[in-house]
Design a protein around this motif. Structure first.
Motif, short mmCIF file in Angstrom:
data_model
loop_
_atom_site.label_atom_id
_atom_site.label_comp_id
_atom_site.label_asym_id
_atom_site.label_seq_id
_atom_site.Cartn_x
_atom_site.Cartn_y
_atom_site.Cartn_z
N GLU A 265 0.82 -1.21 0.00
CA GLU A 265 0.00 0.00 0.00
C GLU A 265 0.85 1.26 0.00
OE1 GLU A 265 -3.50 2.29 2.58
OE2 GLU A 265 -2.99 0.20 3.02
N ARG A 266 1.94 1.25 0.77
CA ARG A 266 2.76 2.46 0.87
C ARG A 266 4.19 2.10 1.29
NH1 ARG A 266 -0.76 2.75 5.20
NH2 ARG A 266 -2.00 4.35 4.16
N PHE A 267 5.09 3.06 1.08
CA PHE A 267 6.47 2.92 1.51
C PHE A 267 6.55 2.95 3.02
CE2 PHE A 267 10.48 5.16 2.67
CZ PHE A 267 11.37 4.18 2.26
N ASP A 268 7.34 2.02 3.58
CA ASP A 268 7.49 1.93 5.03
C ASP A 268 8.96 1.69 5.36
OD1 ASP A 268 7.19 1.52 7.77
OD2 ASP A 268 6.62 -0.59 7.51
N THR A 269 9.60 2.68 5.98
CA THR A 269 11.01 2.55 6.29
C THR A 269 11.28 1.38 7.22
OG1 THR A 269 11.13 4.97 6.21
CG2 THR A 269 13.03 3.82 7.11
N ALA A 270 10.47 1.24 8.27
CA ALA A 270 10.73 0.23 9.29
C ALA A 270 10.73 -1.19 8.74
CB ALA A 270 9.71 0.35 10.41
N GLY A 271 9.83 -1.46 7.79
CA GLY A 271 9.73 -2.84 7.30
C GLY A 271 10.32 -3.06 5.93
N PHE A 272 11.09 -2.08 5.42
CA PHE A 272 11.53 -2.15 4.02
C PHE A 272 12.34 -3.40 3.72
CE2 PHE A 272 14.60 -1.26 0.64
CZ PHE A 272 13.75 -0.88 -0.38
N TRP A 273 13.40 -3.64 4.47
CA TRP A 273 14.30 -4.75 4.12
C TRP A 273 13.66 -6.10 4.40
CZ3 TRP A 273 17.63 -3.84 0.71
CH2 TRP A 273 18.26 -2.59 0.65
N LYS A 274 12.83 -6.20 5.42
CA LYS A 274 12.10 -7.45 5.65
C LYS A 274 11.16 -7.73 4.49
CE LYS A 274 9.27 -9.93 9.03
NZ LYS A 274 8.33 -10.46 8.05
N LEU A 275 10.48 -6.67 4.02
CA LEU A 275 9.59 -6.82 2.87
C LEU A 275 10.36 -7.30 1.64
CD1 LEU A 275 6.79 -6.27 1.49
CD2 LEU A 275 7.68 -3.99 0.97
N VAL A 276 11.52 -6.70 1.40
CA VAL A 276 12.35 -7.11 0.26
C VAL A 276 12.68 -8.59 0.34
CG1 VAL A 276 14.65 -6.86 -0.76
CG2 VAL A 276 13.28 -4.82 -0.22
N ARG A 277 13.09 -9.04 1.52
CA ARG A 277 13.44 -10.45 1.68
C ARG A 277 12.21 -11.37 1.55
NH1 ARG A 277 16.71 -8.15 5.79
NH2 ARG A 277 15.14 -8.66 7.38
#
Length: 295
Positions: free
Chosen positions: A262-274
């Motif tokens: 839904e939107r950009f989230d700094t806190a979960g960015f790298w977990k999301l990528v993985r």
């Protein structure tokens, strides 16, 4: 659930073509949907970051045809503008592909619009049918609604101002059966794909037509050769912005895949990528300078 569809064998135009223009099954949504369904139905097209759900290309076609049929039953025709006022969501993705499958124009507007700016873009979009999230509907009561006569509501059940007809998304855009006829003529690479609105920082937002060929030329396989059919592109920018809409289209045109949030989230960015096995991300300006969050 059955969806019959007439697939006309469109002859190429008799007049000479510019050899630099790719054929329709490389750039036009309708033709690409059918091509990928034939060539790679089981390949994953989309991975959703909230719960890991995936859509294959076969499912993308099924969802697109169903939603296109619903829009067609609301009277949407080739060349019509459809106003879309939604956050990134599965519904937004379905409507995005369905509008273009009909040869209509995706006119997606910023979810922050209200007041005079909202009235301006509604009038400028010149659409009769709109698909709007229920949380945004209250703003319609405060502005003129132009040519709109039908509003399809996603999410919370609320009503648009009279005399607009209000329909629920599940009832209007998820029909159980019907026949979807081919458009009167083949959609061409140079036809309008979307109506994109500028930020409005120097005046009222301006509606800019974008063709299929424009998007394909901007970031397709020839201009972005470093992004391949094997990549997965993170869509973390809104679909009313070229960063969201364009990224979705150019990966679809490659027969590649996207991860969708839904939107950009700094806190979960790298977990999301993985978690989504993302290989490509587009970070606009300051987004790339945010310090990494601890995980």
């Amino acid at each position: 659930m059955t969806h019959a569809i007439e697939l006309a064998a469109y002859p190429e135009a008799a007049q000479a073509r510019d050899p630099r223009i790719p054929p329709r099954d490389q750039v036009v949504t309708r033709d690409l949907i059918e091509r990928w369904h034939r060539e790679q139905p089981d390949k994953v097209f989309a991975v959703f970051g909230d719960d890991g759900e995936t859509w294959t290309y076969a499912q993308l076609r099924e969802f697109t045809l169903q939603t296109a049929l619903g829009l067609r039953q609301l009277g949407v025709r080739q060349g019509d503008h459809v106003l879309v006022w939604l956050p990134n969501s599965r519904e937004a993705l379905r409507v995005f592909f369905a509008v273009n499958y009909l040869g209509a124009v995706f006119a997606c507007i910023n979810t922050a619009y209200k007041g005079a700016l909202l009235a301006h873009v509604i009038d400028n979009a010149d659409a009769r049918v709109a698909v709007i999230h229920g949380d945004l509907l209250a703003r319609l009561h405060e502005v003129p609604t132009g040519r709109l006569d039908t509003v399809v509501v996603v999410g919370p059940k609320t009503s648009a101002p009279a005399p607009l007809k209000t329909l629920r998304y599940e009832e209007a855009l998820l029909p159980n059966d019907g026949t979807l006829a081919a458009p009167p003529r083949p959609t061409q690479p140079w036809d309008p794909f979307a109506l994109i609105y500028t930020s409005g920082t120097t005046g009222p937002s301006k509606g800019v037509y974008c063709s299929y060929l424009h998007l394909y030329s901007n970031a397709g396989p020839e201009t972005w050769p470093f992004v391949t059919r094997d990549d997965r592109y993170l869509i973390n920018m809104p679909m009313f912005h070229i960063g969201g809409m364009g990224g979705t289209y150019v990966m679809f045109a490659r027969g590649a895949s996207i991860s969708f949030v839904e939107r950009f989230d700094t806190a979960g960015f790298w977990k999301l990528v993985r978690d989504t096995q993302t290989t490509v991300a587009f970070l606009l300006g300051v987004m790339a300078t945010f310090p990494p969050a601890s995980e």
